[in-house]
Write a protein that holds these residues in place. Sequence first.
Motif, short mmCIF file in Angstrom:
data_model
loop_
_atom_site.label_atom_id
_atom_site.label_comp_id
_atom_site.label_asym_id
_atom_site.label_seq_id
_atom_site.Cartn_x
_atom_site.Cartn_y
_atom_site.Cartn_z
N LYS A 38 36.21 58.76 42.08
CA LYS A 38 35.05 58.23 41.36
C LYS A 38 34.83 56.75 41.64
CE LYS A 38 36.67 56.89 36.81
NZ LYS A 38 36.45 57.10 35.38
N TRP A 82 27.98 58.42 40.01
CA TRP A 82 29.05 59.32 39.60
C TRP A 82 28.67 60.08 38.32
CZ3 TRP A 82 33.08 61.51 41.71
CH2 TRP A 82 34.04 62.12 40.89
N ILE A 123 26.45 63.18 38.79
CA ILE A 123 27.01 64.36 39.46
C ILE A 123 27.53 65.31 38.39
CG2 ILE A 123 28.73 65.19 41.12
CD1 ILE A 123 28.75 62.33 42.31
N ARG A 159 31.84 67.47 40.67
CA ARG A 159 32.90 66.45 40.74
C ARG A 159 34.24 67.11 41.03
NH1 ARG A 159 32.09 63.04 35.24
NH2 ARG A 159 29.84 62.83 35.34
N GLN A 201 43.98 62.43 36.75
CA GLN A 201 43.11 62.18 37.89
C GLN A 201 43.98 61.81 39.08
OE1 GLN A 201 40.74 59.14 35.86
NE2 GLN A 201 38.96 60.47 36.19
#
Length: 85
Positions: free
Chosen positions: A27, A35, A38, A43, A71
């Motif tokens: 991101k 971002w 989306i 994503r 993440q």
Amino acid sequence: MFDVNELLEEAIKETDNLEDEEIFLVKDLFKGYVWNRIEVKDRLLLGTLFINYVHKGKSNLCAIEKTSSHQQQYRKNIDLQTKIQ
């Protein structure tokens, strides 16, 4: 509506602007408002495509540990070919 393959190409190109040894998330390669536009499913697909690209080993990127929010983090390794020239 975004084309995920185009987003992947854009993300890969954007890694050229990173410093050596810089740590980043996918991101981070996009402006915040882009971002946010989306869709979440896209994503997730983009993240899968990006990690597959990294694992192919055709770049100077590597996946490192995940953040506390799960993440995937990446690091841009030193580009030895550029340093030699």
